[in-house]
Design an enzyme around this catalytic site. Structure first.
Site, PDB file in Angstrom:
ATOM      1  N   GLU A  98      -5.098  -5.159  10.712  1.00  0.00           N
ATOM      2  CA  GLU A  98      -4.104  -4.104  10.903  1.00  0.00           C
ATOM      3  C   GLU A  98      -4.375  -3.364  12.209  1.00  0.00           C
ATOM      4  O   GLU A  98      -5.167  -2.407  12.224  1.00  0.00           O
ATOM      5  CB  GLU A  98      -4.173  -3.111   9.744  1.00  0.00           C
ATOM      6  N   HIS A 100      -9.411   0.726   5.037  1.00  0.00           N
ATOM      7  CA  HIS A 100      -8.140   1.010   5.717  1.00  0.00           C
ATOM      8  C   HIS A 100      -8.398   1.996   6.851  1.00  0.00           C
ATOM      9  O   HIS A 100      -9.219   2.902   6.715  1.00  0.00           O
ATOM     10  CB  HIS A 100      -7.114   1.582   4.724  1.00  0.00           C
ATOM     11  N   SER A 149       3.658  -2.152  10.341  1.00  0.00           N
ATOM     12  CA  SER A 149       5.105  -2.188  10.546  1.00  0.00           C
ATOM     13  C   SER A 149       5.751  -3.528  10.169  1.00  0.00           C
ATOM     14  O   SER A 149       6.676  -3.992  10.834  1.00  0.00           O
ATOM     15  CB  SER A 149       5.465  -1.799  11.994  1.00  0.00           C
ATOM     16  N   GLY A 175       2.630   2.229  10.700  1.00  0.00           N
ATOM     17  CA  GLY A 175       3.548   3.351  10.505  1.00  0.00           C
ATOM     18  C   GLY A 175       4.275   3.787  11.763  1.00  0.00           C
ATOM     19  O   GLY A 175       4.897   4.843  11.791  1.00  0.00           O
ATOM     20  N   ASN A 195       0.869  -1.180   0.000  1.00  0.00           N
ATOM     21  CA  ASN A 195       0.000   0.000   0.000  1.00  0.00           C
ATOM     22  C   ASN A 195       0.903   1.226   0.000  1.00  0.00           C
ATOM     23  O   ASN A 195       1.509   1.554   1.022  1.00  0.00           O
ATOM     24  CB  ASN A 195      -0.891  -0.039   1.253  1.00  0.00           C
ATOM     25  N   TRP A 196       0.992   1.885  -1.156  1.00  0.00           N
ATOM     26  CA  TRP A 196       1.925   3.023  -1.264  1.00  0.00           C
ATOM     27  C   TRP A 196       1.382   4.276  -0.593  1.00  0.00           C
ATOM     28  O   TRP A 196       2.089   5.273  -0.471  1.00  0.00           O
ATOM     29  CB  TRP A 196       2.215   3.320  -2.740  1.00  0.00           C
ATOM     30  N   LYS A 197       0.098   4.264  -0.219  1.00  0.00           N
ATOM     31  CA  LYS A 197      -0.526   5.442   0.402  1.00  0.00           C
ATOM     32  C   LYS A 197      -0.261   6.685  -0.470  1.00  0.00           C
ATOM     33  O   LYS A 197      -0.262   6.583  -1.687  1.00  0.00           O
ATOM     34  CB  LYS A 197      -0.037   5.600   1.836  1.00  0.00           C
ATOM     35  N   GLY A 243       3.011  -1.125   4.242  1.00  0.00           N
ATOM     36  CA  GLY A 243       3.016   0.297   3.923  1.00  0.00           C
ATOM     37  C   GLY A 243       4.433   0.777   3.645  1.00  0.00           C
ATOM     38  O   GLY A 243       4.960   0.613   2.546  1.00  0.00           O
ATOM     39  N   GLY A 244       5.078   1.338   4.671  1.00  0.00           N
ATOM     40  CA  GLY A 244       6.401   1.956   4.516  1.00  0.00           C
ATOM     41  C   GLY A 244       7.419   1.089   3.791  1.00  0.00           C
ATOM     42  O   GLY A 244       8.129   1.572   2.892  1.00  0.00           O
ATOM     43  N   GLU A 263      -6.921   4.481   7.772  1.00  0.00           N
ATOM     44  CA  GLU A 263      -6.719   5.886   7.400  1.00  0.00           C
ATOM     45  C   GLU A 263      -7.917   6.450   6.627  1.00  0.00           C
ATOM     46  O   GLU A 263      -8.140   7.648   6.634  1.00  0.00           O
ATOM     47  CB  GLU A 263      -5.402   6.035   6.617  1.00  0.00           C
TER      48      GLU A 263
HETATM   49  P1  PGA Z   1       3.042   0.260   7.606  1.00  0.00           P
HETATM   50  O1  PGA Z   1       1.548   0.400   6.999  1.00  0.00           O
HETATM   51  O2  PGA Z   1       3.610  -1.001   7.018  1.00  0.00           O
HETATM   52  O3  PGA Z   1       3.755   1.491   7.154  1.00  0.00           O
HETATM   53  O4  PGA Z   1       2.900   0.159   9.081  1.00  0.00           O
HETATM   54  C1  PGA Z   1       0.711  -0.704   6.858  1.00  0.00           C
HETATM   55  C2  PGA Z   1      -0.637  -0.298   6.307  1.00  0.00           C
HETATM   56  O5  PGA Z   1      -1.156   0.744   6.706  1.00  0.00           O
HETATM   57  O6  PGA Z   1      -1.200  -1.004   5.442  1.00  0.00           O
END
Ligand code: PGA
Length: 266
Positions: free
Chosen positions: A182, A96, A228, A188, A10-12, A249-250, A98
């Protein structure tokens, strides 16, 4: 049943179109020969079509980060499932934290505009159904806040989300859907959920699926862990019986890290 691992990035709100193309071109070299793990990247809406072109013919699949549930009309700023499909998406993340407006940390500036993000389990469910109707498969995300975990409400929160998010699919759809557990406090933040606890909650989710759709669906459905995930914890997490992959994500923004996580799933 052996479930095929599924690693999605997930590149956000990261990567320009050119940066996204460069990233998938590196991934094609690093993981182009991986056949026993499903791999997808989820770029921003504006980068989807071009990144989709760059991965055509490879083993890397394309996903959207969100969708709307209507197919067309006067819905300023929204993206229809068929438009994602048209851009090459096979997958779409829905629910998600977010987009639900449930963040691991909320700064003062965000607090005053939080309502901008909010969506409910009902909209998550509508989006998932619309994704199926357009010929894509939803990755349905759920997770508890730190305050909910500390109050001992984790299981209740997850079961509550799942019962609404997963309602009303056909058995065939339920078999295909992907769920991402999640924990919001792990996203993050660098604070990964303990692997046994992540496995326990993924097992709890599998139990909800069993109650709703039967043992055969529960056995087939893939449940990812997200929060993470890094190359150095991926082997441990992905080795757990109820964890069938990761939503990253990251670490999905760097080709070497994402490739290492994909290889850890093998
Ligand atoms: P993260 O994000 O790996 O940066 O913690 C995961 C996600 O939100 O899907």
């Amino acid at each position: 049943m052996a479930r095929k691992p599924f690693i999605a990035g997930n590149w956000k709100m990261n990567k320009t179109i050119d940066e996204g193309i460069a990233l998938v071109n590196e991934l094609k070299i690093l993981v182009g020969d991986v056949a026993d793990v499903d791999v997808a990247v989820c770029p921003t809406f504006v980068a989807l079509a071009k990144v989709g072109d760059a991965i055509k013919g490879s083993n890397i699949m394309l996903g959207g980060q969100d969708t709307f549930w209507k197919e067309s009309g006067a819905w300023t700023r929204q993206i229809a499932p068929s438009m994602l499909k048209d851009a090459g998406c096979q997958w779409v993340i829905v629910g998600h934290s977010e987009t639900r407006g449930r963040f691991g940390t909320v700064d003062a500036e965000l607090e005053s505009v939080l309502s901008y993000f909010g969506e409910s389990d009902t909209t998550v469910n509508m989006k998932a159904k619309a994704a199926f109707a357009a010929g894509m498969t939803p990755i349905i995300a759920c997770g508890e806040l730190l305050a909910e975990r500390e109050a001992g409400q984790t299981d209740q929160v997850i079961v509550g989300q799942m019962k609404i998010d997963l309602a009303g699919f056909t058995k065939e759809q339920a078999m295909k859907m992907v769920i991402a557990y999640e924990p919001v406090w792990a996203i993050g933040t660098g604070k990964v959920c303990d692997s046994d606890e992540a496995d326990r909650v993924c097992g709890l989710i599998r139990g909800v699926v069993k109650d709703m759709y039967g043992a055969d669906v529960a056995d087939a459905v893939r449940i990812q862990y997200g929060g993470s995930v890094k190359p150095d914890n991926a082997v441990e997490l992905l080795g757990k019986p109820n964890i069938d992959g990761a939503l990253v994500g990251g670490a999905a923004l760097k080709s070497n890290d994402f490739a290492a996580i994909i290889k850890a799933a093998k």
